[in-house]
Each structure stands twice: as structure tokens, then as C-alpha cells.
Design an enzyme around this catalytic site. Structure first.
Site, PDB file in Angstrom:
ATOM      1  N   GLY A  11      -4.548  70.782 -12.318  1.00  0.00           N
ATOM      2  CA  GLY A  11      -5.063  71.761 -11.321  1.00  0.00           C
ATOM      3  C   GLY A  11      -4.771  73.248 -11.514  1.00  0.00           C
ATOM      4  O   GLY A  11      -5.520  74.026 -10.457  1.00  0.00           O
ATOM      5  N   ASN A  12      -4.777  73.602 -12.694  1.00  0.00           N
ATOM      6  CA  ASN A  12      -4.993  74.972 -12.782  1.00  0.00           C
ATOM      7  C   ASN A  12      -6.324  75.058 -13.217  1.00  0.00           C
ATOM      8  O   ASN A  12      -7.281  76.384 -13.104  1.00  0.00           O
ATOM      9  CB  ASN A  12      -4.230  75.340 -14.176  1.00  0.00           C
ATOM     10  CG  ASN A  12      -5.344  74.514 -15.289  1.00  0.00           C
ATOM     11  OD1 ASN A  12      -4.492  73.095 -15.230  1.00  0.00           O
ATOM     12  ND2 ASN A  12      -5.338  75.550 -16.316  1.00  0.00           N
ATOM     13  N   LYS A 120       7.296  59.831  -7.426  1.00  0.00           N
ATOM     14  CA  LYS A 120       6.525  60.909  -8.211  1.00  0.00           C
ATOM     15  C   LYS A 120       6.305  61.944  -6.633  1.00  0.00           C
ATOM     16  O   LYS A 120       6.419  61.511  -5.476  1.00  0.00           O
ATOM     17  CB  LYS A 120       4.827  60.315  -7.587  1.00  0.00           C
ATOM     18  CG  LYS A 120       3.730  61.412  -8.068  1.00  0.00           C
ATOM     19  CD  LYS A 120       3.614  62.383  -8.986  1.00  0.00           C
ATOM     20  CE  LYS A 120       2.800  63.924  -8.869  1.00  0.00           C
ATOM     21  NZ  LYS A 120       2.973  64.360 -10.182  1.00  0.00           N
ATOM     22  N   LYS A 204      -3.894  61.196 -11.847  1.00  0.00           N
ATOM     23  CA  LYS A 204      -4.770  61.570 -12.360  1.00  0.00           C
ATOM     24  C   LYS A 204      -5.728  61.848 -13.631  1.00  0.00           C
ATOM     25  O   LYS A 204      -7.536  61.085 -14.071  1.00  0.00           O
ATOM     26  CB  LYS A 204      -5.908  62.880 -11.629  1.00  0.00           C
ATOM     27  CG  LYS A 204      -5.505  64.294 -12.657  1.00  0.00           C
ATOM     28  CD  LYS A 204      -6.287  65.113 -13.403  1.00  0.00           C
ATOM     29  CE  LYS A 204      -5.963  65.867 -13.954  1.00  0.00           C
ATOM     30  NZ  LYS A 204      -4.468  66.606 -14.323  1.00  0.00           N
ATOM     31  N   LYS A 266      -1.096  62.443 -19.725  1.00  0.00           N
ATOM     32  CA  LYS A 266      -2.077  62.916 -20.346  1.00  0.00           C
ATOM     33  C   LYS A 266      -2.712  62.272 -21.574  1.00  0.00           C
ATOM     34  O   LYS A 266      -3.046  61.701 -22.078  1.00  0.00           O
ATOM     35  CB  LYS A 266      -2.681  64.632 -20.763  1.00  0.00           C
ATOM     36  CG  LYS A 266      -2.227  65.081 -19.489  1.00  0.00           C
ATOM     37  CD  LYS A 266      -2.223  66.546 -19.669  1.00  0.00           C
ATOM     38  CE  LYS A 266      -2.050  67.480 -18.382  1.00  0.00           C
ATOM     39  NZ  LYS A 266      -3.263  67.051 -17.786  1.00  0.00           N
TER      40      LYS A 266
HETATM   41  P1  ADP Z   1      -2.087  69.675 -15.410  1.00  0.00           P
HETATM   42  O1  ADP Z   1      -2.607  70.458 -14.191  1.00  0.00           O
HETATM   43  O2  ADP Z   1      -3.351  70.002 -16.077  1.00  0.00           O
HETATM   44  O3  ADP Z   1      -2.236  68.061 -14.806  1.00  0.00           O
HETATM   45  P2  ADP Z   1       0.232  69.430 -16.390  1.00  0.00           P
HETATM   46  O4  ADP Z   1       1.552  70.893 -15.434  1.00  0.00           O
HETATM   47  O5  ADP Z   1       0.316  68.735 -15.221  1.00  0.00           O
HETATM   48  O6  ADP Z   1      -0.972  70.357 -15.454  1.00  0.00           O
HETATM   49  O7  ADP Z   1       0.765  69.176 -17.721  1.00  0.00           O
HETATM   50  C1  ADP Z   1       0.414  70.507 -18.608  1.00  0.00           C
HETATM   51  C2  ADP Z   1       1.706  71.504 -18.790  1.00  0.00           C
HETATM   52  O8  ADP Z   1       2.412  70.383 -18.874  1.00  0.00           O
HETATM   53  C3  ADP Z   1       2.332  72.151 -19.648  1.00  0.00           C
HETATM   54  O9  ADP Z   1       1.696  73.143 -18.668  1.00  0.00           O
HETATM   55  C4  ADP Z   1       3.376  72.222 -20.278  1.00  0.00           C
HETATM   56  O10 ADP Z   1       4.018  72.971 -19.742  1.00  0.00           O
HETATM   57  C5  ADP Z   1       3.840  70.988 -20.248  1.00  0.00           C
HETATM   58  N1  ADP Z   1       4.232  70.353 -21.054  1.00  0.00           N
HETATM   59  C6  ADP Z   1       5.101  69.457 -21.106  1.00  0.00           C
HETATM   60  N2  ADP Z   1       5.733  68.823 -22.185  1.00  0.00           N
HETATM   61  C7  ADP Z   1       4.730  69.135 -23.260  1.00  0.00           C
HETATM   62  C8  ADP Z   1       4.123  69.221 -25.043  1.00  0.00           C
HETATM   63  N3  ADP Z   1       5.069  68.167 -25.490  1.00  0.00           N
HETATM   64  N4  ADP Z   1       3.454  69.942 -25.240  1.00  0.00           N
HETATM   65  C9  ADP Z   1       2.044  70.541 -24.175  1.00  0.00           C
HETATM   66  N5  ADP Z   1       3.232  71.032 -22.971  1.00  0.00           N
HETATM   67  C10 ADP Z   1       3.748  70.364 -22.162  1.00  0.00           C
HETATM   68 MG    MG Z   2      -0.777  67.468 -14.059  1.00  0.00          MG
END
Ligand code: ADP
Ligand code: MG
Length: 302
Positions: A11-12, A120, A204, A266
Site C-alpha cells: 500500500g505504501n 480482516k 494481496k 508476505k
Molecule cells: P504493505 O502495505 O506493503 O502490505 P504492511 O504494513 O502490510 O505493508 O507490512 C509491512 C509492515 O510489517 C512493516 O512496515 C512492519 O511494520 C510490519 N512488520 C511486522 N512484523 C515484522 C517483521 N518481523 N519484520 C519486518 N516488518 C514487520
Molecule cells: Mg499488507
């Protein structure tokens, strides 16, 4: 030789995390993201893009709710389709020549247990009174202590990216394709064989793992806002995870290092893809070029 690389944009890449980004901010974020993607295409790689849509769907839901007395609210699968189109057009304008956006449906199982226990959270936080009003309309809402009430929906497992064949045909014709935005529009197969949308969202990253197989990607790049997955994230012992085997990454996962709503899917997507012989990289958007040459991010698989 060029790789066939599926990039899952977080999303970023499209907007700030809170959904307050203006259309101009969103357009600029996509333009920035596409400079990194264009560099990969110029380097000779075949690129398939997918992207998140959380904040955008959140905004559409809010508009639905505010305008419900004037315009009938549209179902969640329609919101998903709308975001594929709007984000898709921004990508088309930013990336230019020979790019195509495929409105994409993702098949889910009507019997998926996720439908019995929606977890969710989507959209914004509301007051308890507002949440009760929407519950009367049949929605499920949950209290998040200290934050307010938020709608929760089912996030079923993606079984098949139904429009992947169209994407493959476009790829063969030399197009960079945008596929399964927001995880794809969730549909179920009804008893009579017809397909219909459902009130759900598909993760996603999880969908990206299914899509990567369907389009025969050689590399899956999960592009987010951190340079790698981290063991002990947020603790004094935090350490970035670099090159790992499937077994090592599974062990970190089983030890609970990855938050379920963010890094968890992820890592799971990377593992599922790598287990079937692919290479997966989790890294930040700025690093996706280096992700193919090695040396950055969390890398699992060959
Ligand atoms: P996106 O929009 O890319 O899907 P998310 O916010 O869903 O992003 O996922 C990325 C975030 O996951 C990071 O910004 C971080 O805050 C969080 N996060 C949680 N656990 C971890 C981890 N073990 N290592 C790295 N990031 C983590
Ligand atoms: Mg995400």
C-alpha cells in the site's frame, strides 16, 4: 538473461497508510514506484505487477456509508473492482508504453472457514453507536480497545486467479501486465456453476503467490516499506533476515516472528513460492532492482 518477475506492491507504493492521501499524492506515489519498475523493464526483465488496495477500499466504504441514504451502497467486490481500475489507470499513465491492466477475479471457496469467522479489519474506526447501526444491516464489526470499532470481513484463501490466462496472452504479446490488484475480486462458484462476487477481501500477498505460479514467474518480489523481514521485530534483539532456506524461514515463522496482518502473509507467500522451486525476495520498494541481483532483502529459494 531476464527474469520473469512478479512484483507485489504494498500500500505504501500507492498512498500513506491512513488513507488520507489526496489523489495527487496517490498519483505521485505511483509515479515514484513506477520509476523503480521501469528500471527493471529497461534491464530486460519481464514484469508482472500486483498491488494492495486497503486504504483505497477503506475510502470507498466510507463514501458508501456516508452516502447510503442517497445512493445504494455497492458490495465489497465492486469496491475491489473499482480500485483495480483507478490504481490501474495511475500505473498505465506512469509506466506508459505497452502496459495493460487486467480486471481480475480470484476464485475462493464458499465453504472457506474464513466466512464463519471474519477477522480482516477494513475501513476506518467508528464509534460504537455507528458500528451497531451497520451491524443491523448485517455487517460484522469488532471493538479494538483504545482505537474504536472497525468492520471485519472474511479473508478466504485464494484458490485460482481466474483471469490469469488473459494476463498470459498479454504477456506473450509483450505487455507488462497489472493483475489481481487488491488480491483480485473475490468470487465463488455457485451450485449452478455460475460465478458471483462475495463480501470478502483476498490478501494481496497470498494471492501473489498463486498468481506467481499461474504466470510462471521465476522470481516473486514482495515490495513493502521495510528492507527485509526481521527476527525479533520491535525488540532490542531485532535482526534482519537475509538469505535463508525455506526451512529456516519456516522456523522463524513458527516461532512467531511475523505479525499476522502485515509481515506474516508476505513470509507465507514467499515460502509457498519458494517451496515450489521459485525464488522470493521481501524488500522495500527502493530496492527492487537490487532484489534481482542479490544482496538485499530477505531472500528464500534458489
Ligand atoms: P504493505 O502495505 O506493503 O502490505 P504492511 O504494513 O502490510 O505493508 O507490512 C509491512 C509492515 O510489517 C512493516 O512496515 C512492519 O511494520 C510490519 N512488520 C511486522 N512484523 C515484522 C517483521 N518481523 N519484520 C519486518 N516488518 C514487520
Ligand atoms: Mg499488507
Amino acid at each position: 538473461m531476464g527474469e520473469r518477475v512478479l512484483i507485489a506492491l504494498g500500500g505504501n507504493a500507492m498512498t500513506g497508510p491512513d488513507g488520507n492521501a489526496s489523489p495527487d499524492d496517490q498519483r505521485q506515489a505511483v509515479e515514484r514506484a513506477m520509476t523503480h519498475v521501469a528500471a527493471l523493464i529497461s534491464a530486460g526483465h519481464q514484469v508482472i505487477l500486483t498491488h494492495g488496495n486497503g486504504p483505497q477500499v477503506g475510502n470507498l466504504l466510507l463514501k458508501n456509508q456516508l452516502a447510503a441514504d442517497v445512493v445504494p451502497p455497492v458490495p465489497l467486490d465492486w469496491c475491489g473492482a473499482q480500485t483495480q481500475a483507478t490504481i490501474g489507470v495511475l500505473i498505465l499513465n506512469a509506466l506508459g508504453h505497452r502496459t495493460a491492466v487486467v480486471v481480475t477475479r480470484t476464485l475462493v471457496d464458499a465453504g472457506d472457514p474464513a466466512f464463519l469467522d471474519p477477522v480482516k479489519p477494513i475501513g476506518r474506526y467508528f464509534t460504537e453507536a455507528e458500528a451497531r447501526r451497520f451491524e443491523e444491516l448485517g455487517q460484522t464489526w469488532r471493538a479494538f480497545p483504545g482505537k474504536g470499532h472497525r468492520r471485519v470481513v472474511a479473508s478466504p484463501e485464494p484458490l485460482e486467479i481466474l483471469d490469469a490466462p488473459a494476463a498470459l496472452a498479454l504477456m506473450d504479446a509483450g505487455f507488462t501486465v497489472v493483475v489481481a490488484g487488491g488480491g483480485g475480486v473475490p468470487v465463488v462458484r455457485r451450485a449452478d456453476g455460475s460465478l458471483g462476487g462475495v463480501e470478502a477481501v483476498v490478501d494481496k500477498d497470498t494471492a501473489a503467490a498463486v498468481l506467481a505460479r499461474a504466470v510462471q514467474a521465476t522470481v516473486l518480489v514482495v515490495a513493502t516499506d521495510v528492507p527485509s523481514a526481521v527476527a525479533g521485530y520491535g525488540t532490542p534483539d531485532a535482526r534482519p533476515i537475509g538469505r535463508v532456506t525455506v526451512g529456516e524461514l519456516r522456523a522463524f515463522q513458527e516461532a512467531g516472528h511475523f505479525a499476522s496482518g502485515s509481515m506474516g502473509p508476505k513470509v507465507e507467500a514467499a515460502l509457498r513460492f519458494a517451496e515450489r522451486g521459485g525464488r522470493a525476495v521481501i524488500t522495500s520498494l527502493e530496492h527492487i532492482g537490487e532484489a534481482l541481483t542479490g544482496g538485499v532483502g530477505t531472500v528464500v529459494g534458489r
